[in-house]
Design a protein around this motif. Structure first.
Motif, mmCIF file in Angstrom:
data_model
loop_
_atom_site.group_PDB
_atom_site.id
_atom_site.type_symbol
_atom_site.label_atom_id
_atom_site.label_comp_id
_atom_site.label_asym_id
_atom_site.label_seq_id
_atom_site.Cartn_x
_atom_site.Cartn_y
_atom_site.Cartn_z
ATOM 1 N N ALA A 61 0.823 -1.220 0.000
ATOM 2 C CA ALA A 61 0.000 0.000 0.000
ATOM 3 C C ALA A 61 0.852 1.263 0.000
ATOM 4 N N LEU A 62 2.098 1.173 0.473
ATOM 5 C CA LEU A 62 2.945 2.374 0.541
ATOM 6 C C LEU A 62 3.128 3.026 -0.831
ATOM 7 N N PRO A 63 3.636 2.314 -1.842
ATOM 8 C CA PRO A 63 3.770 2.948 -3.156
ATOM 9 C C PRO A 63 2.426 3.269 -3.800
ATOM 10 N N GLN A 64 1.411 2.468 -3.518
ATOM 11 C CA GLN A 64 0.072 2.742 -4.056
ATOM 12 C C GLN A 64 -0.397 4.129 -3.618
ATOM 13 N N LEU A 65 -0.317 4.386 -2.319
ATOM 14 C CA LEU A 65 -0.714 5.686 -1.776
ATOM 15 C C LEU A 65 0.185 6.798 -2.306
ATOM 16 N N GLY A 66 1.496 6.528 -2.324
ATOM 17 C CA GLY A 66 2.441 7.549 -2.753
ATOM 18 C C GLY A 66 2.243 7.977 -4.194
ATOM 19 N N LEU A 67 1.981 7.043 -5.057
ATOM 20 C CA LEU A 67 1.775 7.371 -6.464
ATOM 21 C C LEU A 67 0.572 8.275 -6.666
ATOM 22 N N ARG A 68 -0.535 7.942 -6.011
ATOM 23 C CA ARG A 68 -1.732 8.774 -6.174
ATOM 24 C C ARG A 68 -1.553 10.144 -5.520
ATOM 25 N N GLU A 69 -0.847 10.178 -4.391
ATOM 26 C CA GLU A 69 -0.607 11.465 -3.724
ATOM 27 C C GLU A 69 0.269 12.378 -4.576
ATOM 28 N N ARG A 70 1.155 11.778 -5.370
ATOM 29 C CA ARG A 70 2.032 12.575 -6.236
ATOM 30 C C ARG A 70 1.408 12.841 -7.600
ATOM 31 N N GLY A 71 0.148 12.498 -7.746
ATOM 32 C CA GLY A 71 -0.576 12.866 -8.949
ATOM 33 C C GLY A 71 -0.484 11.897 -10.101
ATOM 34 N N PHE A 72 0.048 10.713 -9.866
ATOM 35 C CA PHE A 72 0.083 9.728 -10.957
ATOM 36 C C PHE A 72 -1.325 9.195 -11.186
ATOM 37 N N THR A 73 -1.819 9.345 -12.399
ATOM 38 C CA THR A 73 -3.208 8.953 -12.708
ATOM 39 C C THR A 73 -3.289 7.726 -13.609
ATOM 40 N N GLY A 74 -2.154 7.205 -14.002
ATOM 41 C CA GLY A 74 -2.150 6.047 -14.881
ATOM 42 C C GLY A 74 -2.530 4.769 -14.153
ATOM 43 N N PRO A 75 -2.657 3.676 -14.890
ATOM 44 C CA PRO A 75 -3.020 2.403 -14.272
ATOM 45 C C PRO A 75 -1.905 1.866 -13.370
ATOM 46 N N ILE A 76 -2.315 1.181 -12.320
ATOM 47 C CA ILE A 76 -1.390 0.519 -11.406
ATOM 48 C C ILE A 76 -1.740 -0.966 -11.373
ATOM 49 N N TYR A 77 -0.704 -1.790 -11.414
ATOM 50 C CA TYR A 77 -0.888 -3.248 -11.402
ATOM 51 C C TYR A 77 -0.163 -3.812 -10.182
ATOM 52 N N GLN A 78 -0.856 -4.671 -9.442
ATOM 53 C CA GLN A 78 -0.303 -5.255 -8.230
ATOM 54 C C GLN A 78 -0.213 -6.775 -8.368
ATOM 55 N N THR A 79 0.782 -7.345 -7.710
ATOM 56 C CA THR A 79 0.939 -8.794 -7.726
ATOM 57 C C THR A 79 -0.034 -9.451 -6.755
ATOM 58 N N ILE A 80 0.002 -10.747 -6.760
ATOM 59 C CA ILE A 80 -0.872 -11.560 -5.933
ATOM 60 C C ILE A 80 -0.673 -11.304 -4.441
ATOM 61 N N GLY A 81 0.539 -10.818 -4.090
ATOM 62 C CA GLY A 81 0.842 -10.571 -2.684
ATOM 63 C C GLY A 81 0.086 -9.417 -2.061
ATOM 64 N N ALA A 82 -0.516 -8.563 -2.876
ATOM 65 C CA ALA A 82 -1.214 -7.389 -2.359
ATOM 66 C C ALA A 82 -2.700 -7.622 -2.120
ATOM 67 N N VAL A 83 -3.190 -8.783 -2.484
ATOM 68 C CA VAL A 83 -4.641 -9.002 -2.462
ATOM 69 C C VAL A 83 -5.102 -9.389 -1.057
ATOM 70 N N THR A 84 -5.269 -8.354 -0.226
ATOM 71 C CA THR A 84 -5.814 -8.531 1.124
ATOM 72 C C THR A 84 -6.791 -7.399 1.401
ATOM 73 N N PHE A 85 -7.732 -7.660 2.301
ATOM 74 C CA PHE A 85 -8.663 -6.604 2.681
ATOM 75 C C PHE A 85 -7.971 -5.540 3.519
ATOM 76 N N ASP A 86 -6.886 -5.902 4.207
ATOM 77 C CA ASP A 86 -6.093 -4.903 4.922
ATOM 78 C C ASP A 86 -5.472 -3.925 3.943
ATOM 79 N N PHE A 87 -5.014 -4.429 2.785
ATOM 80 C CA PHE A 87 -4.475 -3.537 1.760
ATOM 81 C C PHE A 87 -5.544 -2.528 1.333
ATOM 82 N N LEU A 88 -6.744 -3.003 1.070
ATOM 83 C CA LEU A 88 -7.819 -2.103 0.649
ATOM 84 C C LEU A 88 -8.132 -1.080 1.728
ATOM 85 N N ARG A 89 -8.107 -1.509 2.977
ATOM 86 C CA ARG A 89 -8.403 -0.589 4.083
ATOM 87 C C ARG A 89 -7.347 0.507 4.171
ATOM 88 N N ILE A 90 -6.077 0.135 4.039
ATOM 89 C CA ILE A 90 -4.997 1.112 4.160
ATOM 90 C C ILE A 90 -4.899 1.992 2.922
#
Length: 380
Positions: free
Chosen positions: A222-251
């Motif tokens: 979630a760290l780079p996910q949040l950082g990218l959007r905060e810095r204005g990156f609007t393009g698509p983001i792709y995550q690996t299987i390791g990120a698929v948790t409800f905690d990730f969505l919450r954070i």
């Protein structure tokens, strides 16, 4: 009197004969996982899932020993050696983080104990005594790269862990990226304990990629996910299987919306068609897990433990026909039964191991998801 002495002598002989044979132990499973430390977000669902395991397999009692390795490869090694040498484990399961799982695999190969790894071992390690429960990096990458190509992505920025988990996605990109018309224009890494990736995000955004690929797991993704959007990156983001948790969505919150994730099918078990070979086991696991721990608590990490038990429930009877638990012969037979006893329909796909393939999953083991408003949705 003489007859009595003869009977006593005979009984003593029987007792001596019985004592000369070892008393075979129950089926012993050693589990090393991080329930504390940086890998706890992955390890705790694994431990919770172990608590759902049966107490018997094929009429034999199961003894489970769970040890915390705190995400430390050296401690995972110590735990594995204890299982093998002190507890005479018939099988070792562990651990949640790739560096530790590699260490456990080394012990398993050295002492000859079947090893089920709930993290994606790299190809040079996924052989011999070790069998991989998660989807392998090439299978995951091909699905994500094909989606990127379909989405019109040409250039890609990468942010991932500075360890073997992060390395494998770059390795796959170097191997396969050109096949899908993709070019990597930025590559940045961060350590699992890091609390900020601002510098890495700035460098990736400055490279102006069409999309960003994140190679991290658990809440760390979630760290780079949040950082990218905060810095204005609007393009698509792709995550690996390791990120698929409800905690990730919450954070990650709204920053996760419209992200594409590769996932095991268990995360959307209810949405699978009835014809799916993974639906029955997936629903059974979700019902049991969320029935105990609450709605929305499932993780695909935890379900690797369910898959381990499904495999053992089918392989153990085959091994029992050849030897007793607690012996080298049983461990040898169990390894062979896992390697040759498929197919094993599980929550994550259908395992078909072979002497040359200790991953065992095919395309049935991957679905693509997107996120919206705190929920994962299957991409049809």
């Amino acid at each position: 009197m003489k007859n009595s002495m003869i009977r006593l002598g005979a009984l003593a002989g029987v007792a001596f004969t019985l004592a000369a044979f070892p008393a075979f132990a129950d089926i012993t499973i050693g589990v090393t996982i991080p329930t504390t430390g940086p890998g706890a977000a992955l390890g705790i669902p694994l431990k919770n899932s172990v608590d759902l395991w049966p107490t018997e397999i094929a009429g034999e009692k199961v003894k489970v020993i769970v040890l915390d390795d705190a995400g430390d490869p050296s401690l995972a090694t110590t735990n594995a050696r204890r299982f093998a040498n002190d507890d005479k484990a018939d099988v070792i399961v562990g651990t949640a983080l790739v560096p530790g799982a590699i260490a456990v695999a080394g012990v398993a190969a050295e002492v000859g104990v079947p090893h089920l790894a709930p993290s994606p071992l790299p190809p040079p390690v996924a052989k011999g005594w070790s069998f991989v429960l998660p989807q392998n990096a090439e299978l995951v990458s091909r699905h994500l790269f094909a989606k990127m190509k379909a989405d019109g992505v040409k250039t890609l920025g990468y942010i991932g862990f500075s360890d073997s988990y992060g390395n494998q996605w770059v390795d796959q990109f170097k191997k396969l990226g050109a096949e899908y018309g993709l070019k990597m224009v930025a590559e940045e890494r961060f350590a699992r304990p890091d609390t900020s990736v601002a510098g890495q995000v700035l460098k990736v955004v400055a490279a102006r990629p069409d999309a960003v690929f994140i190679g991290a797991s658990g809440t760390g993704a979630a760290l780079p996910q949040l950082g990218l959007r905060e810095r204005g990156f609007t393009g698509p983001i792709y995550q690996t299987i390791g990120a698929v948790t409800f905690d990730f969505l919450r954070i990650a919150g709204k920053s996760a919306n419209n992200t594409v994730f590769a996932s095991g099918p268990v995360m959307v078990a209810e949405d699978q068609p009835d014809s799916s070979e993974t639906k029955a086991e997936g629903l059974a696991y979700v019902t049991a897990y969320e029935g105990k721990y609450g709605a929305g608590t499932r993780t695909q990490f935890g379900s690797h433990m369910q898959d381990a038990m499904i495999i053992l429930k089918k392989a153990v009877p085959v091994a029992l026909a050849k030897a007793k638990p607690g012996t080298k012969e049983f461990r040898d037979a169990l390894r062979d039964a896992i390697e040759n006893g498929g197919p094993f329909p599980v929550t994550h796909g259908v395992f078909q191991f072979s002497p040359s393939d200790h991953y065992g999953l095919d395309d049935r083991g991957i679905v693509l998801l997107t996120a919206k408003d705190g929920k994962f949705n299957l991409i049809k």
